[in-house]
Design a protein around this motif. Sequence first.
Motif, PDB file in Angstrom:
ATOM      1  N   GLY A  49       0.692  -1.160   0.099  1.00 30.02           N
ATOM      2  CA  GLY A  49      -0.149   0.214  -0.007  1.00 30.02           C
ATOM      3  C   GLY A  49       0.675   1.422   0.088  1.00 30.02           C
ATOM      4  N   PRO A  50       1.899   1.435   0.484  1.00 30.68           N
ATOM      5  CA  PRO A  50       2.563   2.621   0.706  1.00 30.68           C
ATOM      6  C   PRO A  50       2.913   3.295  -0.772  1.00 30.68           C
ATOM      7  CG  PRO A  50       3.648   1.199   2.149  1.00 30.68           C
ATOM      8  CD  PRO A  50       2.539   0.430   1.356  1.00 30.68           C
ATOM      9  N   MET A  51       3.024   2.608  -1.903  1.00 30.45           N
ATOM     10  CA  MET A  51       3.138   3.231  -3.225  1.00 30.45           C
ATOM     11  C   MET A  51       1.919   4.078  -3.529  1.00 30.45           C
ATOM     12  SD  MET A  51       6.295   2.544  -4.107  1.00 30.45           S
ATOM     13  CE  MET A  51       6.491   2.823  -5.634  1.00 30.45           C
ATOM     14  N   ASP A  95       1.358  17.832  -8.148  1.00 31.13           N
ATOM     15  CA  ASP A  95       1.167  18.314  -9.446  1.00 31.13           C
ATOM     16  C   ASP A  95       0.055  19.109  -9.796  1.00 31.13           C
ATOM     17  OD1 ASP A  95       3.525  17.185 -10.566  1.00 31.13           O
ATOM     18  OD2 ASP A  95       2.544  15.315 -11.456  1.00 31.13           O
ATOM     19  N   ILE A  96      -1.237  18.900  -9.051  1.00 31.12           N
ATOM     20  CA  ILE A  96      -2.481  19.779  -9.151  1.00 31.12           C
ATOM     21  C   ILE A  96      -2.050  20.891  -8.620  1.00 31.12           C
ATOM     22  CG2 ILE A  96      -4.645  19.844  -8.432  1.00 31.12           C
ATOM     23  CD1 ILE A  96      -4.909  16.671  -8.884  1.00 31.12           C
ATOM     24  N   ILE A  97      -1.632  21.004  -7.291  1.00 31.91           N
ATOM     25  CA  ILE A  97      -1.464  22.324  -6.615  1.00 31.91           C
ATOM     26  C   ILE A  97      -0.330  23.169  -6.742  1.00 31.91           C
ATOM     27  CG2 ILE A  97      -1.143  23.186  -4.251  1.00 31.91           C
ATOM     28  CD1 ILE A  97      -2.628  20.478  -3.206  1.00 31.91           C
ATOM     29  N   LEU A 154       1.565   8.079  -4.949  1.00 31.04           N
ATOM     30  CA  LEU A 154       1.117   8.481  -6.059  1.00 31.04           C
ATOM     31  C   LEU A 154       0.039   9.492  -5.700  1.00 31.04           C
ATOM     32  CD1 LEU A 154       0.341   7.944  -9.012  1.00 31.04           C
ATOM     33  CD2 LEU A 154      -1.369   6.352  -8.327  1.00 31.04           C
ATOM     34  N   LEU A 155      -0.472   9.534  -4.392  1.00 34.18           N
ATOM     35  CA  LEU A 155      -1.463  10.496  -4.192  1.00 34.18           C
ATOM     36  C   LEU A 155      -1.011  11.765  -3.882  1.00 34.18           C
ATOM     37  CD1 LEU A 155      -4.403  11.366  -2.891  1.00 34.18           C
ATOM     38  CD2 LEU A 155      -3.593  10.711  -0.595  1.00 34.18           C
ATOM     39  N   TRP A 156       0.431  11.618  -3.250  1.00 35.21           N
ATOM     40  CA  TRP A 156       1.253  13.045  -2.773  1.00 35.21           C
ATOM     41  C   TRP A 156       1.659  13.709  -3.958  1.00 35.21           C
ATOM     42  CZ3 TRP A 156      -0.324  15.004   1.240  1.00 35.21           C
ATOM     43  CH2 TRP A 156      -0.958  14.354   2.441  1.00 35.21           C
ATOM     44  N   ILE A 157       2.214  12.605  -4.787  1.00 29.70           N
ATOM     45  CA  ILE A 157       2.799  13.409  -6.016  1.00 29.70           C
ATOM     46  C   ILE A 157       1.704  14.070  -7.017  1.00 29.70           C
ATOM     47  CG2 ILE A 157       3.913  12.762  -8.497  1.00 29.70           C
ATOM     48  CD1 ILE A 157       5.718  10.746  -6.708  1.00 29.70           C
TER      49      ILE A 157
END
Length: 170
Positions: free
Chosen positions: A88-90, A101-103, A94-97
């Motif tokens: 699960g940590p990957m 990218d969005i913010i 992916l969420l944080w990257i």
Amino acid sequence: MKMTVWDDYPGGVDFKGGEFKFDPLKLSENYPPLVPWFRESEIRHGRTAMLAVMGFIATDFVRIPGEMYSFEAIPKTIDAHDALLKSGPMYQLLLWIGLWDIIITAPACQALGQGEREAGDYGWKWFAPSDPAKYKKKQESELLNGRLAMCAIGGIATQSIVSGHGFPFI
């Protein structure tokens, strides 16, 4: 004399300080409006590759706390991707990257396209030299180190898979 991309951007040097204006596909001549995007991409990939090289080497010696990250759970760094996808940590990565990218990246690229910022400049210049010549030298160093790191991470990953062991990658 015809203007080139190398007149406006740092980076047309080699490791010895000599001229090195490498653009074999002539992208800067064929797509002039996209040149800032190309430079932004080069800088971002170079920065990511520099972190990847350090991370690849460091994880052969030190791990963050937690059983799932231990040397017993993941003996070889090259196996970490698959092992951490299963646990699960990957997905968090992916969420944080994706959020970054969005913010951060999307507005920065929009400002880049409108000429409001330079490629790779996020306004974090706490350690930047105030002298323009020294600043340009730092920019060239970052580009050269990033280019080297992009080549190095490919070699490190390949050698880790081929040899089956970590650092030193021989």
